[in-house]
Design a protein around this motif. Structure first.
Motif, PDB file in Angstrom:
ATOM      1  N   ASP A   3       0.856  -1.187   0.000  1.00 42.77           N
ATOM      2  CA  ASP A   3       0.000   0.000   0.000  1.00 42.77           C
ATOM      3  C   ASP A   3       0.895   1.242   0.000  1.00 42.77           C
ATOM      4  O   ASP A   3       1.702   1.437   0.906  1.00 42.77           O
ATOM      5  N   VAL A   4       0.765   2.068  -1.040  1.00 39.31           N
ATOM      6  CA  VAL A   4       1.560   3.303  -1.135  1.00 39.31           C
ATOM      7  C   VAL A   4       0.639   4.521  -1.170  1.00 39.31           C
ATOM      8  O   VAL A   4       0.994   5.566  -1.708  1.00 39.31           O
ATOM      9  N   SER A   5      -0.526   4.388  -0.562  1.00 40.04           N
ATOM     10  CA  SER A   5      -1.488   5.492  -0.560  1.00 40.04           C
ATOM     11  C   SER A   5      -1.017   6.613   0.360  1.00 40.04           C
ATOM     12  O   SER A   5      -0.016   6.488   1.061  1.00 40.04           O
TER      13      SER A   5
ATOM     14  N   ILE B  59      -0.122   6.126   4.205  1.00 36.98           N
ATOM     15  CA  ILE B  59       1.082   5.400   4.606  1.00 36.98           C
ATOM     16  C   ILE B  59       2.224   6.392   4.782  1.00 36.98           C
ATOM     17  O   ILE B  59       2.633   7.069   3.838  1.00 36.98           O
ATOM     18  N   SER B  60       2.751   6.463   5.995  1.00 36.24           N
ATOM     19  CA  SER B  60       3.876   7.366   6.276  1.00 36.24           C
ATOM     20  C   SER B  60       5.168   6.751   5.737  1.00 36.24           C
ATOM     21  O   SER B  60       5.230   5.563   5.411  1.00 36.24           O
ATOM     22  N   ASP B  61       6.206   7.573   5.668  1.00 33.77           N
ATOM     23  CA  ASP B  61       7.503   7.074   5.203  1.00 33.77           C
ATOM     24  C   ASP B  61       8.045   6.001   6.146  1.00 33.77           C
ATOM     25  O   ASP B  61       8.670   5.037   5.708  1.00 33.77           O
ATOM     26  N   ARG B  62       7.798   6.144   7.440  1.00 34.44           N
ATOM     27  CA  ARG B  62       8.252   5.140   8.407  1.00 34.44           C
ATOM     28  C   ARG B  62       7.526   3.812   8.180  1.00 34.44           C
ATOM     29  O   ARG B  62       8.142   2.747   8.219  1.00 34.44           O
ATOM     30  N   GLU B  63       6.216   3.872   7.971  1.00 33.64           N
ATOM     31  CA  GLU B  63       5.461   2.649   7.701  1.00 33.64           C
ATOM     32  C   GLU B  63       5.967   1.980   6.424  1.00 33.64           C
ATOM     33  O   GLU B  63       6.106   0.749   6.376  1.00 33.64           O
ATOM     34  N   TYR B  64       6.257   2.783   5.415  1.00 34.51           N
ATOM     35  CA  TYR B  64       6.752   2.228   4.152  1.00 34.51           C
ATOM     36  C   TYR B  64       8.105   1.535   4.371  1.00 34.51           C
ATOM     37  O   TYR B  64       8.343   0.453   3.841  1.00 34.51           O
ATOM     38  N   ARG B  65       8.979   2.136   5.161  1.00 38.02           N
ATOM     39  CA  ARG B  65      10.266   1.496   5.477  1.00 38.02           C
ATOM     40  C   ARG B  65      10.042   0.168   6.208  1.00 38.02           C
ATOM     41  O   ARG B  65      10.735  -0.811   5.954  1.00 38.02           O
ATOM     42  N   ASP B  66       9.081   0.148   7.133  1.00 34.26           N
ATOM     43  CA  ASP B  66       8.749  -1.102   7.826  1.00 34.26           C
ATOM     44  C   ASP B  66       8.268  -2.159   6.838  1.00 34.26           C
ATOM     45  O   ASP B  66       8.627  -3.337   6.949  1.00 34.26           O
ATOM     46  N   PHE B  67       7.442  -1.746   5.875  1.00 39.50           N
ATOM     47  CA  PHE B  67       6.966  -2.674   4.846  1.00 39.50           C
ATOM     48  C   PHE B  67       8.141  -3.233   4.034  1.00 39.50           C
ATOM     49  O   PHE B  67       8.190  -4.423   3.730  1.00 39.50           O
ATOM     50  N   LEU B  68       9.093  -2.361   3.686  1.00 38.07           N
ATOM     51  CA  LEU B  68      10.254  -2.814   2.917  1.00 38.07           C
ATOM     52  C   LEU B  68      11.083  -3.823   3.716  1.00 38.07           C
ATOM     53  O   LEU B  68      11.621  -4.777   3.151  1.00 38.07           O
ATOM     54  N   ASN B  69      11.190  -3.619   5.021  1.00 38.37           N
ATOM     55  CA  ASN B  69      11.891  -4.595   5.867  1.00 38.37           C
ATOM     56  C   ASN B  69      11.197  -5.957   5.828  1.00 38.37           C
ATOM     57  O   ASN B  69      11.852  -6.998   5.788  1.00 38.37           O
TER      58      ASN B  69
ATOM     59  N   VAL C 154       5.112  -2.465 -10.845  1.00 45.16           N
ATOM     60  CA  VAL C 154       5.180  -3.922 -10.687  1.00 45.16           C
ATOM     61  C   VAL C 154       6.626  -4.362 -10.876  1.00 45.16           C
ATOM     62  O   VAL C 154       7.289  -3.950 -11.822  1.00 45.16           O
ATOM     63  N   ILE C 155       7.084  -5.207  -9.955  1.00 44.87           N
ATOM     64  CA  ILE C 155       8.425  -5.788 -10.047  1.00 44.87           C
ATOM     65  C   ILE C 155       8.255  -7.300 -10.078  1.00 44.87           C
ATOM     66  O   ILE C 155       7.645  -7.880  -9.184  1.00 44.87           O
TER      67      ILE C 155
ATOM     68  N   GLU D 189      16.276  -1.856  -4.080  1.00 46.63           N
ATOM     69  CA  GLU D 189      16.642  -0.534  -4.607  1.00 46.63           C
ATOM     70  C   GLU D 189      15.505   0.035  -5.455  1.00 46.63           C
ATOM     71  O   GLU D 189      15.193   1.220  -5.380  1.00 46.63           O
ATOM     72  N   GLU D 190      14.864  -0.836  -6.252  1.00 47.53           N
ATOM     73  CA  GLU D 190      13.714  -0.395  -7.059  1.00 47.53           C
ATOM     74  C   GLU D 190      12.538   0.021  -6.186  1.00 47.53           C
ATOM     75  O   GLU D 190      11.810   0.948  -6.503  1.00 47.53           O
ATOM     76  N   LEU D 191      12.349  -0.683  -5.076  1.00 50.08           N
ATOM     77  CA  LEU D 191      11.227  -0.382  -4.184  1.00 50.08           C
ATOM     78  C   LEU D 191      11.419   0.928  -3.425  1.00 50.08           C
ATOM     79  O   LEU D 191      10.446   1.524  -2.969  1.00 50.08           O
ATOM     80  N   LYS D 192      12.645   1.384  -3.299  1.00 48.80           N
ATOM     81  CA  LYS D 192      12.889   2.652  -2.596  1.00 48.80           C
ATOM     82  C   LYS D 192      12.281   3.836  -3.343  1.00 48.80           C
ATOM     83  O   LYS D 192      11.967   4.849  -2.747  1.00 48.80           O
ATOM     84  N   ASN D 193      12.140   3.702  -4.655  1.00 44.89           N
ATOM     85  CA  ASN D 193      11.527   4.763  -5.466  1.00 44.89           C
ATOM     86  C   ASN D 193      10.010   4.620  -5.370  1.00 44.89           C
ATOM     87  O   ASN D 193       9.369   4.061  -6.248  1.00 44.89           O
TER      88      ASN D 193
END
Length: 170
Positions: A41-43, A46-56, A83-84, A97-101
């Motif tokens: 979810d990138v709506s 979603i905060s930047d911290r939550e997104y980092r948690d998702f990436l982890n 989509v990756i 690295e792709e997901l960071k964008n």
């Protein structure tokens, strides 16, 4: 998934401990490839911290299963943003690295991700949905029955109010 083709690890350890082998139990099938679709979810909620948690979480999933999975990672809000593909021999660092964008920051429509996955002709589909739970509330368990398993990973500040109860939803 399991196989009967090799002696199970449980029976092997019992046999070495002196127990008599009466039969065989199924063992994990190492040749099995899991079709997995990860939706992040990138709506705007979603905060930047939550997104980092998702990436982890995504990193842990990819590291754990390695090349025993195939499928896709999709970033979604009201529609699929990116989509990756996870194909044989994927590079975890390149994917991360792709997901960071990050793209998105719009509204939230989980149905867009479900419809995208439904169109894929893969067998044994498992969905892993990383979200804060802020999506449309009219989803029912009928929207999820087409998938073998649906796993929701909810952020720390998220909620499960709109997730229907079903045998295949965790």
């Amino acid at each position: 998934d399991f196989t009967w083709n090799k002696i199970s690890d449980i029976l092997q350890s019992l046999h070495s401990a002196g127990y008599k082998q009466i039969g065989n139990l199924p063992s994990l099938n190492d040749d099995f490839i899991l079709n997995i679709f990860i939706g992040i979810d990138v709506s705007g909620s979603i905060s930047d911290r939550e997104y980092r948690d998702f990436l982890n979480e995504v990193y842990s999933i990819l590291k754990t299963f390695g090349n025993r999975i195939k499928g896709e990672i999709a970033l979604w809000d009201v529609e699929i943003q990116k989509v990756i593909k996870l194909s044989n021999g994927f590079n975890i660092n390149k994917i991360m690295e792709e997901l960071k964008n990050r793209k998105g920051y719009g509204g939230t429509t989980l149905r867009s991700f479900l419809e995208y996955c439904e169109k894929k002709r893969d067998y044994n589909k498992v969905l892993i949905i990383l979200t804060d739970g802020e999506f449309e509330s009219d989803l029912t368990k009928k929207d999820f029955v087409k998938f073998k398993k649906v796993i929701f990973v909810i952020s720390r500040v998220g909620h499960t109010d709109h997730i229907p109860k079903s045998f295949n939803i965790k």
